[in-house]
Each structure stands twice: as structure tokens, then as C-alpha cells.
Scaffold this motif. Structure first.
Motif, PDB file in Angstrom:
ATOM      1  N   ARG A 120       0.862  -1.183   0.000  1.00  0.00           N
ATOM      2  CA  ARG A 120       0.000   0.000   0.000  1.00  0.00           C
ATOM      3  C   ARG A 120       0.895   1.230   0.000  1.00  0.00           C
ATOM      4  O   ARG A 120       1.797   1.353   0.812  1.00  0.00           O
ATOM      5  N   ASP A 151      -0.481   7.146  -0.610  1.00  0.00           N
ATOM      6  CA  ASP A 151      -1.761   7.720  -1.005  1.00  0.00           C
ATOM      7  C   ASP A 151      -2.907   6.710  -0.914  1.00  0.00           C
ATOM      8  O   ASP A 151      -4.028   7.001  -1.291  1.00  0.00           O
ATOM      9  N   GLY A 152      -2.618   5.488  -0.431  1.00  0.00           N
ATOM     10  CA  GLY A 152      -3.649   4.468  -0.245  1.00  0.00           C
ATOM     11  C   GLY A 152      -3.781   3.475  -1.381  1.00  0.00           C
ATOM     12  O   GLY A 152      -4.475   2.468  -1.235  1.00  0.00           O
ATOM     13  N   ARG A 153      -3.134   3.716  -2.494  1.00  0.00           N
ATOM     14  CA  ARG A 153      -3.222   2.775  -3.615  1.00  0.00           C
ATOM     15  C   ARG A 153      -2.489   1.489  -3.264  1.00  0.00           C
ATOM     16  O   ARG A 153      -1.466   1.504  -2.599  1.00  0.00           O
TER      17      ARG A 153
END
Length: 143
Positions: A101, A104-106
Motif C-alpha cells: 500500500r 496515497d492508499g493505492r
């Protein structure tokens, strides 16, 4: 996968797995796997060599998994990623149980990216993957 009959590590064990893999392959082959972004070019070369060796994917699955763990660890050390255990939907989509992960959370799949490199060839460069990767932290720090 790590090897026939071997259980794939969880996110908590991926760093240890990558470090162990690097220790084994560098001792035998003197590969310059130093966790730098530049070393991803070496990984590209190793995968290309496996492709040209007329080897089927199943025979090199353990090596591909180890290289994927290494690529993921480069993302952890240089791009601010963290290893994560994937949820059921992500496991189905990526075909892996762990990924990384980004800040930015992707979520990305370095294990599958190495398999793609093996199957598709040069257009799936791992170094280019890193350089074009969305979600890295804005300023890279060396580890």
C-alpha cells in the motif's frame, strides 16, 4: 509462490522473506541487489534471462516470487509503501495474498508485476514500473 508445498508469507513476513532471498541469490550469483531503485534494472535482466532460458513459469515460480518480494521491498524502502495482506477481492483481482500500500492508499502487486515481466517481456520493465508508479511519497529518502 515460494516453492512447491511452501506457504506464502503474510505481509508481516515479506521483509524477512525478501532479505533471505537476496542473501541466497547474491551469495551464489554475486548479483548487485542492494535495494536501490537502480537495482530494479538487475531484476529486469534476471527475469529476461529466465525467459530466454526456455524455462516454463512453474519451474521458476519460487525465483519469480523472491524477485517480486525484492521489488516490493524496494517500494517499501524508497517509495513509502508498506506490505499489506490483501482482502478477498484484492486477492482475486491480483492473484496474490500480499501486496504493498502506497502513502496515497493505492495498492500495488509487485509479485504479480514480476510474473507479468516474465510472461510479457521487456515492455513490462520493473524499473519503469517504479519510475512511473503513482502514490509514492513526494520526497524519496534513502534507507
Amino acid at each position: 509462490m515460494p516453492g512447491q508445498g511452501t506457504r506464502q508469507p503474510t505481509a508481516a513476513g515479506m521483509r524477512r522473506y525478501a532479505v533471505g532471498f537476496v542473501a541466497r541469490v547474491t551469495a551464489r550469483n554475486r548479483l548487485p541487489l542492494d535495494y536501490s531503485v537502480a537495482s530494479l534494472r538487475v531484476v529486469d535482466s534476471v527475469v529476461e534471462g529466465l525467459r530466454k532460458g526456455d524455462t516454463d513459469r512453474e519451474r521458476v515460480a519460487g525465483t519469480l516470487f523472491g524477485l517480486g518480494a525484492y521489488v516490493g521491498e524496494v517500494l517499501v524502502r524508497h517509495a513509502g509503501a508498506v506490505w499489506v495482506d490483501l482482502d478477498a477481492g484484492q486477492r482475486e483481482y491480483f492473484g496474490q495474498s500480499v501486496g504493498v500500500r502506497m502513502p496515497d492508499g493505492r495498492v500495488w502487486n509487485p509479485l504479480g508485476k514480476v510474473v507479468n515481466r516474465f510472461e510479457a517481456g521487456r515492455e513490462e520493465s520493473l524499473q519503469t514500473f517504479y519510475l512511473l508508479l503513482h502514490g509514492r511519497r513526494s520526497r524519496e529518502r534513502s534507507s
